[in-house]
Design a protein around this motif. Structure first.
Motif, PDB file in Angstrom:
ATOM      1  N   GLY A  41     -28.388  12.568 -21.099  1.00 27.83           N
ATOM      2  CA  GLY A  41     -26.995  12.949 -20.954  1.00 27.83           C
ATOM      3  C   GLY A  41     -26.071  11.764 -21.156  1.00 27.83           C
ATOM      4  O   GLY A  41     -25.031  11.866 -21.832  1.00 27.83           O
ATOM      5  N   ALA A  42     -26.444  10.616 -20.582  1.00 32.80           N
ATOM      6  CA  ALA A  42     -25.638   9.401 -20.739  1.00 32.80           C
ATOM      7  C   ALA A  42     -25.603   8.958 -22.199  1.00 32.80           C
ATOM      8  O   ALA A  42     -24.545   8.590 -22.731  1.00 32.80           O
ATOM      9  CB  ALA A  42     -26.198   8.291 -19.857  1.00 32.80           C
ATOM     10  N   GLN A  43     -26.759   8.975 -22.863  1.00 29.11           N
ATOM     11  CA  GLN A  43     -26.816   8.579 -24.267  1.00 29.11           C
ATOM     12  C   GLN A  43     -25.949   9.482 -25.133  1.00 29.11           C
ATOM     13  O   GLN A  43     -25.242   9.013 -26.041  1.00 29.11           O
ATOM     14  CB  GLN A  43     -28.259   8.627 -24.769  1.00 29.11           C
ATOM     15  CG  GLN A  43     -28.424   8.142 -26.201  1.00 29.11           C
ATOM     16  CD  GLN A  43     -28.167   6.661 -26.332  1.00 29.11           C
ATOM     17  OE1 GLN A  43     -28.914   5.846 -25.786  1.00 29.11           O
ATOM     18  NE2 GLN A  43     -27.115   6.275 -27.047  1.00 29.11           N
ATOM     19  N   MET A  44     -25.979  10.772 -24.837  1.00 30.99           N
ATOM     20  CA  MET A  44     -25.185  11.723 -25.599  1.00 30.99           C
ATOM     21  C   MET A  44     -23.692  11.431 -25.470  1.00 30.99           C
ATOM     22  O   MET A  44     -22.952  11.427 -26.466  1.00 30.99           O
ATOM     23  CB  MET A  44     -25.502  13.140 -25.123  1.00 30.99           C
ATOM     24  CG  MET A  44     -24.740  14.232 -25.831  1.00 30.99           C
ATOM     25  SD  MET A  44     -25.388  15.847 -25.307  1.00 30.99           S
ATOM     26  CE  MET A  44     -23.963  16.874 -25.654  1.00 30.99           C
ATOM     27  N   ALA A  45     -23.233  11.163 -24.256  1.00 29.36           N
ATOM     28  CA  ALA A  45     -21.808  10.867 -24.044  1.00 29.36           C
ATOM     29  C   ALA A  45     -21.391   9.619 -24.807  1.00 29.36           C
ATOM     30  O   ALA A  45     -20.324   9.578 -25.436  1.00 29.36           O
ATOM     31  CB  ALA A  45     -21.533  10.694 -22.552  1.00 29.36           C
ATOM     32  N   ILE A  46     -22.240   8.599 -24.766  1.00 33.73           N
ATOM     33  CA  ILE A  46     -21.913   7.342 -25.437  1.00 33.73           C
ATOM     34  C   ILE A  46     -21.977   7.493 -26.948  1.00 33.73           C
ATOM     35  O   ILE A  46     -21.124   6.959 -27.675  1.00 33.73           O
ATOM     36  CB  ILE A  46     -22.838   6.223 -24.922  1.00 33.73           C
ATOM     37  CG1 ILE A  46     -22.442   5.880 -23.477  1.00 33.73           C
ATOM     38  CG2 ILE A  46     -22.777   4.991 -25.813  1.00 33.73           C
ATOM     39  CD1 ILE A  46     -23.394   4.965 -22.761  1.00 33.73           C
ATOM     40  N   ASP A  47     -22.943   8.233 -27.448  1.00 28.75           N
ATOM     41  CA  ASP A  47     -23.011   8.481 -28.893  1.00 28.75           C
ATOM     42  C   ASP A  47     -21.771   9.224 -29.383  1.00 28.75           C
ATOM     43  O   ASP A  47     -21.224   8.918 -30.456  1.00 28.75           O
ATOM     44  CB  ASP A  47     -24.267   9.275 -29.239  1.00 28.75           C
ATOM     45  CG  ASP A  47     -25.543   8.451 -29.157  1.00 28.75           C
ATOM     46  OD1 ASP A  47     -25.441   7.214 -28.992  1.00 28.75           O
ATOM     47  OD2 ASP A  47     -26.640   9.036 -29.243  1.00 28.75           O
ATOM     48  N   GLU A  48     -21.335  10.207 -28.604  1.00 22.10           N
ATOM     49  CA  GLU A  48     -20.128  10.952 -28.984  1.00 22.10           C
ATOM     50  C   GLU A  48     -18.912  10.029 -29.013  1.00 22.10           C
ATOM     51  O   GLU A  48     -18.073  10.116 -29.916  1.00 22.10           O
ATOM     52  CB  GLU A  48     -19.895  12.104 -28.011  1.00 22.10           C
ATOM     53  CG  GLU A  48     -20.908  13.230 -28.145  1.00 22.10           C
ATOM     54  CD  GLU A  48     -20.737  14.298 -27.068  1.00 22.10           C
ATOM     55  OE1 GLU A  48     -21.392  15.355 -27.188  1.00 22.10           O
ATOM     56  OE2 GLU A  48     -19.956  14.090 -26.106  1.00 22.10           O
ATOM     57  N   TYR A  49     -18.813   9.154 -28.030  1.00 22.79           N
ATOM     58  CA  TYR A  49     -17.694   8.210 -27.975  1.00 22.79           C
ATOM     59  C   TYR A  49     -17.738   7.245 -29.159  1.00 22.79           C
ATOM     60  O   TYR A  49     -16.734   7.037 -29.846  1.00 22.79           O
ATOM     61  CB  TYR A  49     -17.742   7.445 -26.657  1.00 22.79           C
ATOM     62  CG  TYR A  49     -16.881   6.211 -26.623  1.00 22.79           C
ATOM     63  CD1 TYR A  49     -15.493   6.302 -26.478  1.00 22.79           C
ATOM     64  CD2 TYR A  49     -17.457   4.944 -26.732  1.00 22.79           C
ATOM     65  CE1 TYR A  49     -14.706   5.160 -26.453  1.00 22.79           C
ATOM     66  CE2 TYR A  49     -16.674   3.797 -26.703  1.00 22.79           C
ATOM     67  CZ  TYR A  49     -15.299   3.909 -26.561  1.00 22.79           C
ATOM     68  OH  TYR A  49     -14.516   2.775 -26.548  1.00 22.79           O
ATOM     69  N   ASN A  50     -18.908   6.664 -29.431  1.00 25.15           N
ATOM     70  CA  ASN A  50     -19.024   5.713 -30.536  1.00 25.15           C
ATOM     71  C   ASN A  50     -18.735   6.362 -31.885  1.00 25.15           C
ATOM     72  O   ASN A  50     -18.245   5.707 -32.812  1.00 25.15           O
ATOM     73  CB  ASN A  50     -20.424   5.094 -30.553  1.00 25.15           C
ATOM     74  CG  ASN A  50     -20.624   4.055 -29.462  1.00 25.15           C
ATOM     75  OD1 ASN A  50     -19.663   3.463 -28.973  1.00 25.15           O
ATOM     76  ND2 ASN A  50     -21.868   3.839 -29.062  1.00 25.15           N
ATOM     77  N   ALA A  51     -19.028   7.658 -31.988  1.00 24.90           N
ATOM     78  CA  ALA A  51     -18.788   8.379 -33.249  1.00 24.90           C
ATOM     79  C   ALA A  51     -17.304   8.512 -33.571  1.00 24.90           C
ATOM     80  O   ALA A  51     -16.939   8.808 -34.717  1.00 24.90           O
ATOM     81  CB  ALA A  51     -19.435   9.758 -33.196  1.00 24.90           C
ATOM     82  N   THR A  52     -16.443   8.283 -32.574  1.00 26.66           N
ATOM     83  CA  THR A  52     -14.994   8.333 -32.825  1.00 26.66           C
ATOM     84  C   THR A  52     -14.476   7.028 -33.408  1.00 26.66           C
ATOM     85  O   THR A  52     -13.275   6.894 -33.645  1.00 26.66           O
ATOM     86  CB  THR A  52     -14.228   8.642 -31.524  1.00 26.66           C
ATOM     87  OG1 THR A  52     -14.359   7.542 -30.608  1.00 26.66           O
ATOM     88  CG2 THR A  52     -14.733   9.918 -30.882  1.00 26.66           C
ATOM     89  N   ASN A  53     -15.395   6.063 -33.631  1.00 32.60           N
ATOM     90  CA  ASN A  53     -15.047   4.749 -34.184  1.00 32.60           C
ATOM     91  C   ASN A  53     -13.965   4.050 -33.359  1.00 32.60           C
ATOM     92  O   ASN A  53     -12.926   3.635 -33.874  1.00 32.60           O
ATOM     93  CB  ASN A  53     -14.595   4.860 -35.647  1.00 32.60           C
ATOM     94  CG  ASN A  53     -14.656   3.517 -36.361  1.00 32.60           C
ATOM     95  OD1 ASN A  53     -15.475   2.658 -36.018  1.00 32.60           O
ATOM     96  ND2 ASN A  53     -13.776   3.329 -37.328  1.00 32.60           N
ATOM     97  N   PRO A  54     -14.213   3.885 -32.058  1.00 32.34           N
ATOM     98  CA  PRO A  54     -13.217   3.251 -31.199  1.00 32.34           C
ATOM     99  C   PRO A  54     -13.117   1.752 -31.453  1.00 32.34           C
ATOM    100  O   PRO A  54     -13.992   1.151 -32.094  1.00 32.34           O
ATOM    101  CB  PRO A  54     -13.762   3.523 -29.797  1.00 32.34           C
ATOM    102  CG  PRO A  54     -15.243   3.569 -29.992  1.00 32.34           C
ATOM    103  CD  PRO A  54     -15.452   4.217 -31.331  1.00 32.34           C
TER     104      PRO A  54
END
Length: 391
Positions: free
Chosen positions: A60-73
């Motif tokens: 679950g933690a990895q999924m949240a972080i992957d989603e965040y990184n995919a926004t190219n912050p």
């Protein structure tokens, strides 16, 4: 849940261990190479006998972080995993290494209460904020730690929530309360017993030896008491055997337990149909059908697509623990102390609950959910305040 003995859900655990194998050394960067990044740790039993309870929140933690990184912050997050195997003697040096060598700015975990008790002082000294997705021992919140938080409510909340459900929804007048004499099961059962007593029910209590295979003495006492409901504070393996022996002795009172029994192994251990209709309460949310709302179904569908596995206990809480850190970093906080200051004010919707912490790091949301054994599964009925029992 304070787990010294814990379940591993076979196929889920095995597939998850294989999936984690390539990244267990910390390569789970979610594409964080290039540009600015910060490192968040995840600590818990990822390969040992208790990994079945820790792999879901790590995913679950990895999924949240992957989603965040995919926004190219502007600042990406590297998630580095630390396999403590749930042992404090391994967790402490891992935490020290995470702080001094890996320069983590936050830690998701530790997953269990025992290792949390030992690691938290190290994090306090290093001024590193932590958010546990699954450590539920009541005393953790009494240490005046400034950098410690958890996303899941403690065992007192769970015990009183299930106890109130027994009184208000089941309307039980006689409740037989059993515990496994563990640091987890005994105080949980005691809290529940006091709650149902306060509601006017007659209560009789009993302890079992979890190493025993024959619970005849306890079963006979339960049969003589003739209760409306039986609650067991302990784990699913013993819970399943209890159900089987109670039913074989002709005791048909409604059987209930808590998060230590939130596993299909409860049903298997009971011999299948013996467990039908049994109820399990947990301060965690497992909701693939969206019973609690569309957000949890969206999360469950995305989790299934990403990992080819169903959400399990603490999957959503792992996602929410990571979200707390993500929100801090999105707001421009990239040092451990600034992130910790932000966590004092975070107040955003999560998958499992509203993500908000009290001054002592406890979650302000205290929902308890009820699950009911049906066939080989334990689907969600709803909140303990609103759930309607089937059958």
């Amino acid at each position: 849940m304070r787990r010294n003995m814990m379940r591993v859900t076979g196929a889920v655990a095995l597939s998850a261990v294989l999936a984690l194998g390539a990244s267990a050394c910390g390569g789970d960067d979610g594409g964080a190479g290039g540009g600015d990044s910060v490192t968040i740790g995840f600590m818990g039993d990822l390969t040992g006998e208790n990994s079945g309870i820790v792999i879901p929140p790590s995913k679950g933690a990895q999924m949240a972080i992957d989603e965040y990184n995919a926004t190219n912050p502007k600042v990406k997050i590297v998630l580095k995993t630390y396999d403590s195997q749930g042992k404090g003697e391994q967790a402490v040096p891992l935490a020290k290494n995470a702080i001094t060598k890996d320069k983590i700015v936050g830690l998701i975990g530790p997953a269990f209460s025992g290792e949390s008790q030992q690691v938290a002082p190290v994090l306090e000294e290093g001024k590193i904020p932590s958010v546990s997705p699954s450590a539920t021992n009541v005393k953790l919140g009494d240490n005046n730690w400034k950098y410690w938080h958890r996303i899941v409510a403690d065992d007192d909340v769970q015990g009183s929530g299930i106890g109130e459900f027994i009184g208000a929804t089941l309307k039980a007048k006689k409740v037989f309360v059993i515990n496994d004499n563990s640091e987890y099961g005994k105080p949980l059962a005691e809290k529940l017993a006091q709650t149902v007593k306060n509601a006017g029910a007659r209560v009789e209590t009993e302890s079992i030896d979890p190493e025993a295979s024959d619970y005849a003495a306890t079963v006979n006492k339960a049969k003589a008491f003739d209760p409306d409901a039986i609650f067991f504070g302990g784990y699913y393996a013993e819970g399943g055997k209890l159900i089987k022996q109670l039913r074989e002795a002709g005791v048909d009172a409604r059987f209930l337990s808590a998060d230590g029994s939130l596993d299909p192994g409860l049903i298997k251990g009971a011999g299948g149909t013996n467990a039908e209709g049994s109820l399990v309460g947990c301060a965690c949310l497992i909701d693939p059908t969206g019973t609690a709302g569309p957000k949890s179904k969206t999360f469950s569908d995305a989790y299934k697509k990403k990992f080819n596995a169903d959400t399990a206990i603490y999957s959503a809480e792992g996602y929410d623990a990571a979200t707390a850190f993500i929100e801090a970093i999105k707001a421009g906080n990239t040092t451990a102390e600034k992130i910790n200051e932000f966590l004092k004010t975070v107040d955003v919707p999560g998958v499992s609950k509203q993500i908000k912490f009290g001054p002592n790091g406890e979650p302000t949301a205290t929902d308890v959910y009820i699950y009911q054994a049906k066939g080989q599964a334990l689907p969600l009925l709803g909140s303990s305040k609103t759930a309607k029992v089937e059958g």
